[in-house]
Design a protein around this motif. Structure first.
Motif, PDB file in Angstrom:
ATOM      1  N   PHE A   1      -2.101   4.598   3.038  1.00 49.56           N
ATOM      2  CA  PHE A   1      -2.080   4.004   4.378  1.00 49.56           C
ATOM      3  C   PHE A   1      -2.456   5.038   5.429  1.00 49.56           C
ATOM      4  N   LEU A   2      -1.962   6.245   5.298  1.00 47.08           N
ATOM      5  CA  LEU A   2      -2.269   7.290   6.276  1.00 47.08           C
ATOM      6  C   LEU A   2      -3.749   7.680   6.232  1.00 47.08           C
ATOM      7  N   GLU A   3      -4.352   7.561   5.081  1.00 50.43           N
ATOM      8  CA  GLU A   3      -5.759   7.937   4.947  1.00 50.43           C
ATOM      9  C   GLU A   3      -6.690   6.732   5.035  1.00 50.43           C
ATOM     10  N   ASN A   4      -6.117   5.546   5.264  1.00 47.88           N
ATOM     11  CA  ASN A   4      -6.905   4.315   5.402  1.00 47.88           C
ATOM     12  C   ASN A   4      -7.831   4.120   4.202  1.00 47.88           C
ATOM     13  N   LYS A   5      -7.225   4.144   3.022  1.00 46.97           N
ATOM     14  CA  LYS A   5      -8.017   3.922   1.820  1.00 46.97           C
ATOM     15  C   LYS A   5      -7.183   3.157   0.797  1.00 46.97           C
ATOM     16  N   LEU A   6      -7.876   2.588  -0.165  1.00 45.84           N
ATOM     17  CA  LEU A   6      -7.212   1.895  -1.254  1.00 45.84           C
ATOM     18  C   LEU A   6      -7.747   2.512  -2.538  1.00 45.84           C
ATOM     19  N   SER A   7      -7.094   3.591  -2.960  1.00 49.54           N
ATOM     20  CA  SER A   7      -7.645   4.397  -4.045  1.00 49.54           C
ATOM     21  C   SER A   7      -7.222   3.930  -5.424  1.00 49.54           C
ATOM     22  N   VAL A   8      -6.159   3.134  -5.481  1.00 53.60           N
ATOM     23  CA  VAL A   8      -5.671   2.691  -6.787  1.00 53.60           C
ATOM     24  C   VAL A   8      -5.372   1.199  -6.745  1.00 53.60           C
ATOM     25  N   THR A   9      -5.480   0.575  -7.877  1.00 56.14           N
ATOM     26  CA  THR A   9      -5.121  -0.841  -7.975  1.00 56.14           C
ATOM     27  C   THR A   9      -3.701  -1.017  -8.492  1.00 56.14           C
ATOM     28  N   SER A  10      -3.134   0.023  -9.101  1.00 58.38           N
ATOM     29  CA  SER A  10      -1.732  -0.012  -9.517  1.00 58.38           C
ATOM     30  C   SER A  10      -0.892   0.704  -8.475  1.00 58.38           C
ATOM     31  N   VAL A  11       0.310   0.236  -8.292  1.00 56.80           N
ATOM     32  CA  VAL A  11       1.186   0.776  -7.254  1.00 56.80           C
ATOM     33  C   VAL A  11       2.533   1.127  -7.864  1.00 56.80           C
TER      34      VAL A  11
ATOM     35  N   PRO B   1      11.986  15.431   5.567  1.00 55.57           N
ATOM     36  CA  PRO B   1      10.949  15.952   4.675  1.00 55.57           C
ATOM     37  C   PRO B   1      10.979  15.268   3.307  1.00 55.57           C
ATOM     38  N   GLY B   2       9.847  14.720   2.935  1.00 50.41           N
ATOM     39  CA  GLY B   2       9.758  13.956   1.702  1.00 50.41           C
ATOM     40  C   GLY B   2       9.635  12.471   1.951  1.00 50.41           C
ATOM     41  N   PHE B   3       9.757  12.051   3.221  1.00 51.63           N
ATOM     42  CA  PHE B   3       9.637  10.632   3.576  1.00 51.63           C
ATOM     43  C   PHE B   3       8.257  10.113   3.183  1.00 51.63           C
ATOM     44  N   ILE B   4       7.225  10.933   3.411  1.00 53.50           N
ATOM     45  CA  ILE B   4       5.878  10.616   2.931  1.00 53.50           C
ATOM     46  C   ILE B   4       5.754  11.174   1.519  1.00 53.50           C
ATOM     47  N   CYS B   5       5.566  10.279   0.563  1.00 52.11           N
ATOM     48  CA  CYS B   5       5.462  10.702  -0.831  1.00 52.11           C
ATOM     49  C   CYS B   5       4.717   9.631  -1.613  1.00 52.11           C
ATOM     50  N   ASN B   6       4.349   9.943  -2.824  1.00 47.54           N
ATOM     51  CA  ASN B   6       3.590   8.996  -3.646  1.00 47.54           C
ATOM     52  C   ASN B   6       4.413   7.773  -4.034  1.00 47.54           C
ATOM     53  N   GLU B   7       5.745   7.910  -4.066  1.00 52.66           N
ATOM     54  CA  GLU B   7       6.602   6.783  -4.453  1.00 52.66           C
ATOM     55  C   GLU B   7       6.896   5.836  -3.294  1.00 52.66           C
ATOM     56  N   ALA B   8       6.584   6.245  -2.061  1.00 49.17           N
ATOM     57  CA  ALA B   8       6.879   5.404  -0.894  1.00 49.17           C
ATOM     58  C   ALA B   8       5.862   4.284  -0.806  1.00 49.17           C
ATOM     59  N   LEU B   9       6.348   3.051  -0.696  1.00 47.77           N
ATOM     60  CA  LEU B   9       5.485   1.872  -0.734  1.00 47.77           C
ATOM     61  C   LEU B   9       5.728   1.000   0.492  1.00 47.77           C
ATOM     62  N   LEU B  10       4.650   0.649   1.197  1.00 47.60           N
ATOM     63  CA  LEU B  10       4.711  -0.225   2.373  1.00 47.60           C
ATOM     64  C   LEU B  10       4.445  -1.663   1.959  1.00 47.60           C
ATOM     65  N   HIS B  11       5.282  -2.592   2.454  1.00 43.94           N
ATOM     66  CA  HIS B  11       5.146  -4.018   2.160  1.00 43.94           C
ATOM     67  C   HIS B  11       4.836  -4.761   3.460  1.00 43.94           C
ATOM     68  N   GLY B  12       3.970  -5.764   3.379  1.00 45.84           N
ATOM     69  CA  GLY B  12       3.648  -6.540   4.577  1.00 45.84           C
ATOM     70  C   GLY B  12       4.023  -8.010   4.421  1.00 45.84           C
ATOM     71  N   VAL B  13       4.603  -8.644   5.449  1.00 48.61           N
ATOM     72  CA  VAL B  13       4.720  -8.115   6.792  1.00 48.61           C
ATOM     73  C   VAL B  13       6.117  -8.468   7.299  1.00 48.61           C
ATOM     74  N   GLU B  14       6.642  -7.685   8.206  1.00 54.89           N
ATOM     75  CA  GLU B  14       7.961  -7.962   8.813  1.00 54.89           C
ATOM     76  C   GLU B  14       7.728  -8.376  10.257  1.00 54.89           C
ATOM     77  N   THR B  15       8.074  -9.622  10.581  1.00 55.15           N
ATOM     78  CA  THR B  15       7.802 -10.152  11.924  1.00 55.15           C
ATOM     79  C   THR B  15       9.030 -10.722  12.620  1.00 55.15           C
TER      80      THR B  15
ATOM     81  N   GLN C   1       0.859  -1.184   0.000  1.00 50.62           N
ATOM     82  CA  GLN C   1       0.000   0.000   0.000  1.00 50.62           C
ATOM     83  C   GLN C   1       0.894   1.233   0.000  1.00 50.62           C
ATOM     84  N   THR C   2       0.517   2.241  -0.772  1.00 54.08           N
ATOM     85  CA  THR C   2       1.299   3.474  -0.743  1.00 54.08           C
ATOM     86  C   THR C   2       1.173   4.116   0.635  1.00 54.08           C
ATOM     87  N   VAL C   3       2.186   4.839   1.034  1.00 53.57           N
ATOM     88  CA  VAL C   3       2.170   5.485   2.348  1.00 53.57           C
ATOM     89  C   VAL C   3       1.019   6.479   2.445  1.00 53.57           C
ATOM     90  N   THR C   4       0.769   7.211   1.370  1.00 53.53           N
ATOM     91  CA  THR C   4      -0.314   8.198   1.409  1.00 53.53           C
ATOM     92  C   THR C   4      -1.663   7.530   1.610  1.00 53.53           C
TER      93      THR C   4
END
Length: 705
Positions: free
Chosen positions: A567-577, A615-629, A562-565
């Motif tokens: 994730f912060l808004e708790n939405k899945l607005s796009v199917t492409s990442v 500054p810039g850590f949150i951006c459209n190119e930042a991608l979160l991957h799950g999961v690290e345990t 999920q993109t960071v943006t």
């Protein structure tokens, strides 16, 4: 919120204060709170505790007493914090004394003509790059040893300047006489050649007893080391050098075959359950970034012995000097081949593709192990092998070993660890955030300055959470873990029904991506919130979210992202990442459905905080991957603090990361090395004073450079 960030982790320890602030960020329902300043263990000036001031005064008196005219011209002086501007330094890969560094040395000595100083009298022992924004310009910071006698013999005019040199804690200090630690093999062979206690410890007492080795009228002790990660390899090395009959058992494959198995996983999605990113020669750290940074005392004899042993087997000498040393997978593979060959030359029997199924126990004492071929999933070929001692050096993913120990009523204690998501950015973006206009100097790892990394942390008070008072979960920390500049995201699952990821880099860190885990600490309270109890509650907790991630990815080892943006808004607005370095494929998903809500909220809070620091850590190119345990072992196997022997079963020696006593390549190697000496001493292979021979690593957080 505890906030700790800097462009380079080698300078994080120099920050003097942590700040608690009320969480204020865009669009998130949190209330503000008053700012409080909390001073950490590294204090200066008036902020020092009285005990720290007294210790500093005592050290200063010792230094001044050492500055008497006679001894000023003997031995070695250490010069700290010699900062050379980037424009005057050849770059990160130059480890000799440059013209710019010679200028800084001349300033300390108040010597008028730097070019007359003989370079041969100086040795660089540490070099780090400091690009903190508060500095006027970025600099390479050096620590240098000065051989006074050589200096004066080569340039007699230095005599007067040395006579005026006064010691100052943290800037100019004498290096007291003591042993110059070599690699582990050299240390042990010196031990054998100095039976009459030629070498002395720092207190003037003999490092070795007058009779180091008793003549063995009986057979050599048979010792099995289970696991060929750093702790297992170094335990086996010590015991073999000291004359034990050592067998090294590894469930996975040697690095050559392991590399092909990992290739089959990445290309054809074929997961070998016993030969993968977690299991095999070298342990989980082989296919990683190969970080050698440690918090247990970079300058202790133990750590130096490990580092120099790695150099002996093929690591570049740069790891001895670099402020943040790392190897990379491409350097670890040949290093491990050399290590293996050396062990075999010493007579060590190495059994790859061999799994330990059970312990042979009688009257509370281990007599050996039951083993079978790793390919035999039904354990039909299990055979008994008898040994005098078992060193258990498995990694943190050997869950079947934990279950086997529990079946024998071996005490296992649930241990805190951390879980979260792995974030990935374009490396060029991280370079720009950290270096600004200097980013062009990186040149994909081949430039003057290191590929940019980061290390961030955030302390979260549960009272700051909206409607969190009934969560039943303790306060927690969110921090970056295993940051891999110029790296890639890789699969570390050991079961096809689970998804677990990590990061890795090659030595040049030349990839176009940067990734790091953002993880939140979890405790037994978190386990109990999901009705997981008992010694293996942490393992069950890990499996829960690894299986969730696998289902969200849809199978075939596809990772939910999920993109960071979003994730912060708790939405899945796009199917492409955005593009990902993960080669088995990613699938857009709402990662709020993956982790417990308080962990998700902690990650959201921390992302906003990290964006303020970077500054810039949150951006459209930042991608979160799950999961690290699997950040560390979910259990600890209690052992005697002196003998390293299990408190439950005699003859069993749990060591390394899987046993809960290390975190990373260097600390695991140190733990295995100490265990090797302790076990050797029990079987009269070694009669020396281990504390003097290899000074135990310092406490976490203690730093000299």
């Amino acid at each position: 919120m505890l906030l700790l960030s800097s462009p380079f982790s080698s300078y994080l320890m120099h920050h003097n204060a942590f700040w608690f602030r009320g969480p204020t960020h865009r669009g998130l329902p949190y209330t503000g709170s008053q700012t409080h300043r909390i001073w950490c263990a590294k204090r200066t000036g008036k902020q020092r505790y009285p005990s720290e001031k007294k210790k500093l005064r005592t050290k200063q008196k010792e230094l001044l007493s050492d500055s008497k005219e006679k001894i000023k011209f003997e031995g070695t002086w250490r010069l700290f914090k010699l900062a050379v501007p980037l424009d005057h330094d050849p770059g990160k890969d130059f480890l000799e004394v440059s013209d710019g560094l010679l200028q800084e040395i001349a300033k300390v000595l108040k010597f008028p003509i730097a070019s007359l100083l003989p370079r041969e009298a100086f040795t660089v022992v540490r070099k780090s790059f400091d690009a903190r924004k508060k500095l006027k310009e970025p600099k390479f910071v050096h620590t240098v040893d000065m051989d006074v006698q050589k200096l004066i013999s080569l340039e007699p005019h230095c005599w007067d300047f040395i006579s005026e040199l006064e010691p100052k804690v943290g800037l100019v200090e004498r290096v007291h006489g003591g042993r110059d630690f070599g690699d582990l093999t050299s240390i042990i062979r010196d031990c054998k050649q100095n039976k009459e206690a030629v070498l002395k410890g720092g207190n003037g007492h003999s490092i070795f007893s007058t009779e180091l080795y008793k003549n063995q009228a009986t057979r050599k002790p048979k010792i099995v080391v289970v696991g060929s990660g750093p702790s297992g390899l170094f335990a086996a090395l010590v015991l073999a050098e000291l004359g034990a009959n050592v067998t090294l058992i590894e469930r996975g494959q040697p690095v050559e075959k392991r590399g092909r198995d990992i290739g089959a996983l990445v290309v054809r999605r074929i997961l070998e359950l016993e030969s993968n990113f977690c299991f095999g020669e070298g342990g989980a750290g082989t296919w990683s970034d190969g970080k050698l940074v440690t918090r247990i005392g970079r300058n202790s004899g133990s750590v130096l012995a490990v580092m120099r042993t790695l150099v002996q087997f093929g690591a570049p000498k740069q790891i001895l000097i670099d402020g943040k040393p790392h190897l990379g997978t491409d350097r670890l593979v040949p290093l491990l081949q050399n290590f293996r060959q050396h062990l075999q030359d010493l007579g060590v029997t190495i059994k790859f593709g061999t799994r330990v199924d059970d312990l042979v126990i009688k009257d509370g004492h281990v007599l050996g192990v039951m083993v079978s071929e790793s390919a035999d999933k039904l354990h039909l070929t299990s055979q008994k092998m008898e040994y005098d001692a078992v060193i258990l050096a498995v990694g943190h993913s050997a869950r079947d070993i934990y279950e086997m120990l529990l079946a024998h009523n071996v005490e296992l204690i649930p241990k805190d660890f951390a879980v979260g998501l792995r974030i990935e950015h374009p490396q060029d973006l991280i370079n720009s955030i950290q270096y600004a206009e200097l980013a062009s100097e990186v040149c994909h790892g081949r430039g003057k300055i290191p590929v940019a990394d980061y290390k961030v942390a955030n302390y979260i008070d549960k009272e700051d959470f909206y409607e969190a008072s009934d969560s039943g979960v303790a306060n927690c920390s969110c921090y970056s873990f295993c940051m891999c500049p110029g790296g890639q995201v890789v699969l570390t699952s050991t079961s096809p029904s689970e998804i677990c990821i990590n990061g890795m880099s090659f030595s040049r860190r030349a990839s176009k991506w940067a990734n790091a885990a953002l993880v939140v600490t979890v405790t037994t309270k978190d386990f109990e919130a999901l009705n997981y109890y008992g010694p293996l509650a942490g393992v069950k907790f890990q499996r829960e979210f690894e299986q969730r991630a696998a289902m969200m990815g849809g199978g075939d080892f596809i990772v939910p992202v999920q993109t960071v943006t979003d994730f912060l808004e708790n939405k899945l607005s796009v199917t492409s990442v955005p593009p990902s370095s993960y080669r088995l494929g990613v699938k857009a998903a709402n990662l709020h459905q993956l982790l417990p809500i308080h962990i998700t909220e902690a990650l959201k809070h921390s992302l906003v905080t990290f964006d303020k620091e970077l500054p810039g850590f949150i951006c459209n190119e930042a991608l979160l991957h799950g999961v690290e345990t699997r950040t560390s072992s979910p259990i600890q196997i209690p052992r005697n603090i002196d003998s390293y022997e299990s408190t439950s079963i005699k003859g069993l020696y749990p060591v390394g990361e899987g046993a809960g006593y290390a975190g990373g390549i260097t600390s695991a190697a140190v733990d295995g090395m100490h265990a090797g000496f302790v076990v050797a001493k029990k079987f009269s292979l070694f009669h020396g004073d281990v504390e003097s021979l290899l000074v135990k690593a310092q406490n976490v957080g203690v730093l000299k450079y």
